[in-house]
Design a protein around this motif. Structure first.
Motif, PDB file in Angstrom:
ATOM      1  N   TYR A   1      61.558  35.237  36.795  1.00 43.92           N
ATOM      2  CA  TYR A   1      61.715  36.032  36.831  1.00 43.92           C
ATOM      3  C   TYR A   1      59.908  36.739  36.988  1.00 43.92           C
ATOM      4  O   TYR A   1      59.287  37.358  38.431  1.00 43.92           O
ATOM      5  CB  TYR A   1      62.249  37.531  36.414  1.00 43.92           C
ATOM      6  N   MET A   2      59.387  36.365  35.566  1.00 41.97           N
ATOM      7  CA  MET A   2      57.785  36.702  35.523  1.00 41.97           C
ATOM      8  C   MET A   2      57.021  35.386  36.561  1.00 41.97           C
ATOM      9  O   MET A   2      55.781  35.833  36.840  1.00 41.97           O
ATOM     10  CB  MET A   2      57.544  36.046  34.245  1.00 41.97           C
ATOM     11  N   ASP A   3      57.277  34.220  37.266  1.00 43.01           N
ATOM     12  CA  ASP A   3      56.687  33.855  38.333  1.00 43.01           C
ATOM     13  C   ASP A   3      56.568  35.078  39.575  1.00 43.01           C
ATOM     14  O   ASP A   3      54.981  34.518  40.065  1.00 43.01           O
ATOM     15  CB  ASP A   3      57.436  32.572  38.566  1.00 43.01           C
ATOM     16  N   THR A   4      57.027  35.597  39.481  1.00 42.04           N
ATOM     17  CA  THR A   4      57.063  37.421  40.681  1.00 42.04           C
ATOM     18  C   THR A   4      55.619  37.090  40.625  1.00 42.04           C
ATOM     19  O   THR A   4      54.256  37.508  41.419  1.00 42.04           O
ATOM     20  CB  THR A   4      57.612  38.869  40.798  1.00 42.04           C
ATOM     21  N   MET A   5      54.359  37.240  39.302  1.00 40.48           N
ATOM     22  CA  MET A   5      53.010  37.662  39.522  1.00 40.48           C
ATOM     23  C   MET A   5      52.653  36.687  39.484  1.00 40.48           C
ATOM     24  O   MET A   5      51.392  37.346  40.357  1.00 40.48           O
ATOM     25  CB  MET A   5      52.940  37.299  37.434  1.00 40.48           C
ATOM     26  N   ASN A   6      52.799  35.837  40.152  1.00 45.38           N
ATOM     27  CA  ASN A   6      51.851  34.942  41.050  1.00 45.38           C
ATOM     28  C   ASN A   6      51.710  35.675  42.701  1.00 45.38           C
ATOM     29  O   ASN A   6      50.795  34.427  43.101  1.00 45.38           O
ATOM     30  CB  ASN A   6      52.620  33.925  40.634  1.00 45.38           C
ATOM     31  N   GLU A   7      52.670  36.344  42.598  1.00 45.47           N
ATOM     32  CA  GLU A   7      52.516  36.890  44.223  1.00 45.47           C
ATOM     33  C   GLU A   7      50.960  37.530  44.229  1.00 45.47           C
ATOM     34  O   GLU A   7      50.913  37.397  45.107  1.00 45.47           O
ATOM     35  CB  GLU A   7      53.433  37.392  44.186  1.00 45.47           C
ATOM     36  N   LEU A   8      50.430  37.776  43.552  1.00 42.74           N
ATOM     37  CA  LEU A   8      49.180  38.456  43.244  1.00 42.74           C
ATOM     38  C   LEU A   8      48.035  37.468  43.089  1.00 42.74           C
ATOM     39  O   LEU A   8      47.970  37.301  41.743  1.00 42.74           O
ATOM     40  CB  LEU A   8      49.605  39.572  41.764  1.00 42.74           C
ATOM     41  N   ASP A   9      47.109  37.759  44.374  1.00 44.70           N
ATOM     42  CA  ASP A   9      45.527  37.095  43.719  1.00 44.70           C
ATOM     43  C   ASP A   9      45.004  37.747  42.587  1.00 44.70           C
ATOM     44  O   ASP A   9      44.685  39.022  42.153  1.00 44.70           O
ATOM     45  CB  ASP A   9      44.711  36.988  44.855  1.00 44.70           C
ATOM     46  N   THR A  10      44.455  37.160  41.584  1.00 46.21           N
ATOM     47  CA  THR A  10      43.954  37.475  40.345  1.00 46.21           C
ATOM     48  C   THR A  10      42.135  36.817  39.997  1.00 46.21           C
ATOM     49  O   THR A  10      42.576  36.918  38.897  1.00 46.21           O
ATOM     50  CB  THR A  10      44.472  38.147  39.412  1.00 46.21           C
ATOM     51  N   GLU A  11      42.227  35.945  41.059  1.00 46.37           N
ATOM     52  CA  GLU A  11      41.146  35.120  40.957  1.00 46.37           C
ATOM     53  C   GLU A  11      39.999  35.669  40.064  1.00 46.37           C
ATOM     54  O   GLU A  11      39.946  35.046  39.238  1.00 46.37           O
ATOM     55  CB  GLU A  11      40.103  34.609  42.147  1.00 46.37           C
ATOM     56  N   ASP A  12      39.235  36.567  40.886  1.00 42.93           N
ATOM     57  CA  ASP A  12      37.985  37.135  40.186  1.00 42.93           C
ATOM     58  C   ASP A  12      38.621  38.916  39.093  1.00 42.93           C
ATOM     59  O   ASP A  12      37.713  39.363  39.184  1.00 42.93           O
ATOM     60  CB  ASP A  12      37.571  38.333  41.342  1.00 42.93           C
ATOM     61  N   VAL A  13      39.920  38.346  38.567  1.00 45.59           N
ATOM     62  CA  VAL A  13      39.770  39.520  37.411  1.00 45.59           C
ATOM     63  C   VAL A  13      39.742  39.440  36.186  1.00 45.59           C
ATOM     64  O   VAL A  13      39.879  38.077  35.855  1.00 45.59           O
ATOM     65  CB  VAL A  13      41.221  40.277  37.445  1.00 45.59           C
ATOM     66  N   GLU A  14      38.922  40.292  35.807  1.00 40.29           N
ATOM     67  CA  GLU A  14      38.951  40.089  34.426  1.00 40.29           C
ATOM     68  C   GLU A  14      40.032  39.885  33.532  1.00 40.29           C
ATOM     69  O   GLU A  14      40.644  40.919  33.874  1.00 40.29           O
ATOM     70  CB  GLU A  14      37.719  40.716  33.432  1.00 40.29           C
ATOM     71  N   PRO A  15      40.764  39.378  32.455  1.00 36.90           N
ATOM     72  CA  PRO A  15      42.097  39.550  31.469  1.00 36.90           C
ATOM     73  C   PRO A  15      41.866  41.125  30.441  1.00 36.90           C
ATOM     74  O   PRO A  15      41.263  40.998  30.088  1.00 36.90           O
ATOM     75  CB  PRO A  15      42.247  38.525  30.960  1.00 36.90           C
ATOM     76  N   MET A  16      43.150  41.205  30.296  1.00 33.69           N
ATOM     77  CA  MET A  16      42.601  42.949  29.668  1.00 33.69           C
ATOM     78  C   MET A  16      43.269  43.038  28.976  1.00 33.69           C
ATOM     79  O   MET A  16      44.657  43.137  28.819  1.00 33.69           O
ATOM     80  CB  MET A  16      42.804  44.286  30.748  1.00 33.69           C
ATOM     81  N   SER A  17      42.780  42.263  27.798  1.00 35.62           N
ATOM     82  CA  SER A  17      44.096  42.672  26.225  1.00 35.62           C
ATOM     83  C   SER A  17      44.382  43.690  25.675  1.00 35.62           C
ATOM     84  O   SER A  17      45.549  43.928  24.873  1.00 35.62           O
ATOM     85  CB  SER A  17      43.012  41.307  25.093  1.00 35.62           C
ATOM     86  N   HIS A  18      42.937  43.895  25.654  1.00 34.93           N
ATOM     87  CA  HIS A  18      42.928  45.704  25.433  1.00 34.93           C
ATOM     88  C   HIS A  18      42.614  47.078  26.566  1.00 34.93           C
ATOM     89  O   HIS A  18      42.354  46.368  27.116  1.00 34.93           O
ATOM     90  CB  HIS A  18      41.816  46.163  24.056  1.00 34.93           C
ATOM     91  N   VAL A  19      43.417  48.239  26.243  1.00 35.85           N
ATOM     92  CA  VAL A  19      42.987  49.254  27.506  1.00 35.85           C
ATOM     93  C   VAL A  19      41.894  50.079  26.884  1.00 35.85           C
ATOM     94  O   VAL A  19      40.797  50.229  27.925  1.00 35.85           O
ATOM     95  CB  VAL A  19      44.039  50.646  28.508  1.00 35.85           C
TER      96      VAL A  19
END
Lengths: 490, 97
Positions: B39-57
């Motif tokens: 189910y968590m693999d549904t995240m792969n539908e989203l292209d996040t190539e140029d997105v910086e990971p956000m560990s804290h808001v």
């Protein structure tokens, strides 16, 4: 004042009555303790009732009130605390066997602030084990019943806090919200519950689940009570470096208790009202939106993207963080220790295996997996990127709207036993709440009706970062207008 | 990319999480991991190539303070929670023989 008169008061009304000498803190505490003794067998909203401690404390507090040393609006008013909030010397179990005998050597900052304001702790409220669950059924000490019908769950993980307030076994309570754990049980139990902006309240002394998501917040019968409690517990704390230190942040929450939403722009995300939402919940929330429209708010539907990715991203992050946070439970320093061991590894492994319940172990292992070498990028790092996309989607929404309305859960409270067998199904029911934690936003649930079975329905009002006062104003306006429509006094 | 969960994977994650599983728990874990990670693999539908990971808001940074002890000696109180205690220390079996 009679016991039933005391119980019928909101927390602020009770504080006022104590201040004016119409009743006393010991009288109020007795009224609640007697009601708990008589009725909590049906609900099991408390893990620990602190009868002797509460009576002794109430007498002390009353003396300070009479001496003019305690003058705040909550002085002398009793409270229920979720059992993941550390209370010095008082049993704090997190509803887990692994902490069945834990008496913390210190008190959580939020709790200490309430005590400084004259609160009296009635007891420690039941919850899902380590706050991992949406129904309060994963508690090692057994499930809590919904105050309207104990055959149904109270929601979770702050189910004991919500049920204690809903069943009038506490005038207000503290809960914690990692993925909806205040807002969803508030909805199921027909009470008001608020998760403040991440950083508004110190997490010092809150037993960590997902540290980048957890926030402490109030549950009560009225929006005014929640605002007053939040005002008491909020603020920077040296002992939590993620607590907000910017003096420009306005934390005078009770100033927002104003009936006025004229010109307020309210967005309704169409994706939150589509497939999977029970029609009675949908109708009740949309009817509540009309009440706000009649009060002068401008309401429109809009498209909030990323909704499908919130649950997977949330659970990856929450499970990763918990697998790290819960490594401290090792059977050495405190809590449960296995009886069967030869070496140190046995103590670790067997104390944890015997001490943690099924849902906690499941999350620890998935958390370990998504952080493990080879899968870190595909799951954990991916989830952090999705989190950034979700935050951006909210930023864009709040450029157009002051607040967003949403259901708190797709249905009303399910029956006990329906959720435990299928964890994924339980995770999916968090669809309307988890995004708020990923984005660190404030959210408040207010009761907006009942379904045909009489089970409560709640509506969430979501706001932008540190715009907690805006959602309090919207919630207060709805509450006052709805009361007037029912023929009560506004 | 669907992950296939083998018996070895289950033993590996149990070891990482410092847990000992019964045979029934191992079977259940295998099924849970497949289903939930699938189910968590549904995240792969989203292209996040140029997105910086956000560990804290919120912007978080290191917080410095003077190195001064502010929590007083509380050894007795803290050790009162230990399953076994001796001479002011928590007791564990020997780690070296």
């Amino acid at each position: 004042m009679t016991a039933s008169e005391i119980i019928s008061l909101s927390a602020l009304e009770l504080g006022q009555a104590i201040k004016e000498g119409r009743t006393t803190s010991p009288e109020a505490v007795d009224a609640y303790l007697e009601k708990i003794a008589a009725e909590d067998g049906r609900f099991h909203s408390y893990i620990t009732v602190l009868a002797d401690e509460a009576r002794a404390r109430a007498a002390e507090v009353q003396a300070k009130i009479e001496a003019g040393e305690l003058t705040g609006p909550l002085a002398g008013v009793p409270v229920a605390l979720k059992d993941n909030l550390c209370t010095k010397g008082l049993l704090t179990t997190c509803a887990s066997k692994i902490l069945y005998n834990f008496r913390p050597p210190y008190t959580a900052t939020a709790v200490q602030k309430l005590l400084d304001a004259g609160a009296v702790i009635l007891g420690k409220a039941n919850m899902d084990e380590f706050a991992m669950g949406s129904t309060t059924e994963t508690s090692y000490f057994g499930p809590t019943g919904n105050p309207v019908d104990p055959e149904h769950v109270p929601g979770g993980s702050s189910g004991g806090s919500a049920a204690a307030v809903g069943a009038y076994l506490a005038p207000y309570a503290l809960g914690t919200d990692t993925g909806g754990s205040i807002r969803q049980p508030a909805s199921y139990c027909g009470v008001v519950g608020m998760k403040p902006t991440y950083g508004a309240v110190s997490r010092y002394g809150l037993i960590a689940y997902g540290s980048s998501l957890d926030q402490i917040g109030p549950l009560a019968h009225t929006v005014s009570d929640c605002a007053a409690v939040l005002e008491t517990i909020a603020g920077h704390d040296e002992r939590d470096s993620t607590s907000a230190g910017d003096p420009a942040i306005d934390m005078h929450y009770t100033d927002a208790l104003v009936r006025d939403v004229k010109g307020m722009k309210i967005g309704i995300p169409s994706s939150y009202f589509g497939e999977g939402l029970d029609h009675e919940v949908k109708e009740a929330v949309l009817a509540a939106a009309e009440v706000l429209r009649a009060e002068g708010a401008e309401i429109e539907e809009f498209d909030l993207p990323m909704v499908d990715y919130a649950i997977p991203a949330y659970y990856v992050i929450a499970m990763a963080e918990c697998s790290s946070n819960l490594s401290r439970f090792d059977g050495v320093k405190y809590g449960y220790r296995t009886e069967r061991f030869e070496d140190l590894q046995d103590i670790y492994k067997r104390s944890r295996s015997e001490g943690f319940g099924t849902e906690v172990k499941r999350r620890l292992m998935i958390g370990a997996f998504v952080l493990s070498s080879g899968y870190y990028d595909a799951y954990y790092n991916k989830a952090l990127k999705v989190r950034a996309c979700i935050k951006k989607a909210f930023d864009e929404a709040f450029a157009k709207y002051d607040v967003i309305l949403a259901p708190a859960a797709p249905t009303t409270a399910p029956k006990k036993g329906e959720s435990l067998s299928d964890p994924l199904k339980m995770y999916l029911s968090d669809i309307y709440t988890v995004s708020v934690n990923l984005a660190g936003l404030p959210g408040i649930t207010v009761p907006v009706g009942q379904d045909a079975k009489g089970l409560p329905i709640g509506m969430q009002i979501l706001g932008n970062t540190f715009c907690d006062k805006t959602i309090i104003r919207a919630a207060y306006t709805y509450e006052q207008a709805a009361k007037e429509r029912k023929g009560g006094r506004a | 990319m669907a992950v296939s969960i083998t018996d070895q994977t289950v033993e590996y994650v149990a070891a990482l999480a410092k847990l000992e599983l019964s045979e029934a728990e191992k079977e259940r874990t295998k099924k849970d991991l497949e289903e939930i990670l699938g189910y968590m693999d549904t995240m792969n539908e989203l292209d996040t190539e140029d997105v910086e990971p956000m560990s804290h808001v919120n912007p978080v940074k290191n917080v410095f303070r003077e190195d001064v002890v502010i929590n007083g000696p509380d050894r007795e109180n803290i050790l009162s929670n230990a399953p076994e205690e001796q001479d002011g220390c928590a007791v564990v079996p020997p780690t070296f023989n």
